[in-house]
Design a protein around this motif. Sequence first.
Motif, PDB file in Angstrom:
ATOM      1  N   ILE A  33       0.862  -1.179   0.000  1.00 50.29           N
ATOM      2  CA  ILE A  33       0.000   0.000   0.000  1.00 50.29           C
ATOM      3  C   ILE A  33       0.898   1.227   0.000  1.00 50.29           C
ATOM      4  O   ILE A  33       1.808   1.341   0.819  1.00 50.29           O
ATOM      5  N   ILE A  34       0.628   2.139  -0.913  1.00 53.10           N
ATOM      6  CA  ILE A  34       1.293   3.439  -0.922  1.00 53.10           C
ATOM      7  C   ILE A  34       0.209   4.456  -0.603  1.00 53.10           C
ATOM      8  O   ILE A  34      -0.745   4.615  -1.369  1.00 53.10           O
ATOM      9  N   ALA A  35       0.338   5.107   0.541  1.00 55.08           N
ATOM     10  CA  ALA A  35      -0.666   6.072   0.979  1.00 55.08           C
ATOM     11  C   ALA A  35      -0.043   7.459   0.965  1.00 55.08           C
ATOM     12  O   ALA A  35       0.991   7.691   1.578  1.00 55.08           O
ATOM     13  N   ALA A  36      -0.667   8.386   0.247  1.00 50.15           N
ATOM     14  CA  ALA A  36      -0.131   9.740   0.114  1.00 50.15           C
ATOM     15  C   ALA A  36      -1.142  10.758   0.624  1.00 50.15           C
ATOM     16  O   ALA A  36      -2.335  10.644   0.379  1.00 50.15           O
ATOM     17  N   GLY A  37      -0.623  11.727   1.337  1.00 47.67           N
ATOM     18  CA  GLY A  37      -1.476  12.798   1.835  1.00 47.67           C
ATOM     19  C   GLY A  37      -0.618  13.948   2.325  1.00 47.67           C
ATOM     20  O   GLY A  37       0.587  13.819   2.512  1.00 47.67           O
ATOM     21  N   ARG A  38      -1.245  15.073   2.544  1.00 45.00           N
ATOM     22  CA  ARG A  38      -0.505  16.264   2.976  1.00 45.00           C
ATOM     23  C   ARG A  38      -0.177  16.241   4.455  1.00 45.00           C
ATOM     24  O   ARG A  38       0.761  16.872   4.897  1.00 45.00           O
ATOM     25  N   ASP A  39      -0.970  15.552   5.233  1.00 48.82           N
ATOM     26  CA  ASP A  39      -0.803  15.539   6.680  1.00 48.82           C
ATOM     27  C   ASP A  39      -0.381  14.155   7.146  1.00 48.82           C
ATOM     28  O   ASP A  39      -0.581  13.156   6.464  1.00 48.82           O
ATOM     29  N   ARG A  40       0.195  14.126   8.334  1.00 49.60           N
ATOM     30  CA  ARG A  40       0.481  12.824   8.947  1.00 49.60           C
ATOM     31  C   ARG A  40      -0.839  12.240   9.424  1.00 49.60           C
ATOM     32  O   ARG A  40      -1.637  12.919  10.063  1.00 49.60           O
ATOM     33  N   ARG A  53       7.922  -2.719   7.997  1.00 50.54           N
ATOM     34  CA  ARG A  53       7.040  -2.752   6.828  1.00 50.54           C
ATOM     35  C   ARG A  53       6.633  -1.350   6.379  1.00 50.54           C
ATOM     36  O   ARG A  53       6.064  -1.181   5.309  1.00 50.54           O
ATOM     37  N   LEU A  54       6.918  -0.359   7.226  1.00 45.36           N
ATOM     38  CA  LEU A  54       6.544   1.018   6.918  1.00 45.36           C
ATOM     39  C   LEU A  54       7.762   1.777   6.399  1.00 45.36           C
ATOM     40  O   LEU A  54       8.825   1.769   7.012  1.00 45.36           O
ATOM     41  N   HIS A  55       7.599   2.418   5.273  1.00 44.03           N
ATOM     42  CA  HIS A  55       8.635   3.275   4.690  1.00 44.03           C
ATOM     43  C   HIS A  55       7.986   4.628   4.430  1.00 44.03           C
ATOM     44  O   HIS A  55       7.036   4.726   3.653  1.00 44.03           O
ATOM     45  N   ARG A  56       8.498   5.651   5.096  1.00 43.60           N
ATOM     46  CA  ARG A  56       7.891   6.977   4.968  1.00 43.60           C
ATOM     47  C   ARG A  56       8.765   7.897   4.141  1.00 43.60           C
ATOM     48  O   ARG A  56       9.986   7.857   4.219  1.00 43.60           O
ATOM     49  N   ILE A  57       8.110   8.717   3.349  1.00 45.23           N
ATOM     50  CA  ILE A  57       8.774   9.786   2.611  1.00 45.23           C
ATOM     51  C   ILE A  57       8.176  11.082   3.130  1.00 45.23           C
ATOM     52  O   ILE A  57       6.983  11.322   2.981  1.00 45.23           O
ATOM     53  N   GLU A  58       9.004  11.870   3.761  1.00 45.88           N
ATOM     54  CA  GLU A  58       8.552  13.137   4.345  1.00 45.88           C
ATOM     55  C   GLU A  58       8.685  14.272   3.328  1.00 45.88           C
ATOM     56  O   GLU A  58       9.404  14.157   2.334  1.00 45.88           O
ATOM     57  N   ALA A  59       8.028  15.372   3.589  1.00 45.39           N
ATOM     58  CA  ALA A  59       8.055  16.526   2.692  1.00 45.39           C
ATOM     59  C   ALA A  59       9.480  17.024   2.478  1.00 45.39           C
ATOM     60  O   ALA A  59       9.847  17.425   1.375  1.00 45.39           O
ATOM     61  N   GLU A  60      10.295  16.976   3.506  1.00 52.41           N
ATOM     62  CA  GLU A  60      11.676  17.443   3.384  1.00 52.41           C
ATOM     63  C   GLU A  60      12.453  16.635   2.338  1.00 52.41           C
ATOM     64  O   GLU A  60      13.309  17.167   1.640  1.00 52.41           O
ATOM     65  N   GLN A  61      12.144  15.367   2.228  1.00 51.30           N
ATOM     66  CA  GLN A  61      12.817  14.517   1.243  1.00 51.30           C
ATOM     67  C   GLN A  61      12.374  14.834  -0.183  1.00 51.30           C
ATOM     68  O   GLN A  61      13.085  14.530  -1.130  1.00 51.30           O
ATOM     69  N   LEU A  62      11.221  15.435  -0.344  1.00 50.09           N
ATOM     70  CA  LEU A  62      10.701  15.774  -1.661  1.00 50.09           C
ATOM     71  C   LEU A  62      11.059  17.193  -2.092  1.00 50.09           C
ATOM     72  O   LEU A  62      10.968  17.530  -3.262  1.00 50.09           O
ATOM     73  N   ARG A  63      11.461  18.004  -1.127  1.00 52.11           N
ATOM     74  CA  ARG A  63      11.759  19.407  -1.401  1.00 52.11           C
ATOM     75  C   ARG A  63      13.079  19.535  -2.144  1.00 52.11           C
ATOM     76  O   ARG A  63      14.072  18.908  -1.787  1.00 52.11           O
ATOM     77  N   LEU A  64      13.094  20.325  -3.214  1.00 48.84           N
ATOM     78  CA  LEU A  64      14.314  20.544  -3.991  1.00 48.84           C
ATOM     79  C   LEU A  64      15.197  21.569  -3.297  1.00 48.84           C
ATOM     80  O   LEU A  64      14.705  22.562  -2.760  1.00 48.84           O
TER      81      LEU A  64
END
Length: 84
Positions: A33-40, A53-64
Amino acid sequence: CYLFLDDLHLLTDARIACFLCHLANRLPENVHIIAAGRDRFLPESEIVRLGSRLHRIEAEQLRLTREELSAYTARCGLSLTDAQ
């Protein structure tokens, strides 16, 4: 098999997070399952329970970074000033 759920921030019922965690704990290894949203949306207890089993991608990792943004805009044929 990947199930991509987008815009989870639009679902305001807290039971959604519990449902997804219960589901994730019962899926076969080849289903993700890949769950995407703006908030935690996951409570800390569920994050601990999901463990590796959980792998998180935070906003900081997406910021250029400034350098990455400069390289990206240059590849697009754009030029930006530092202020922009």
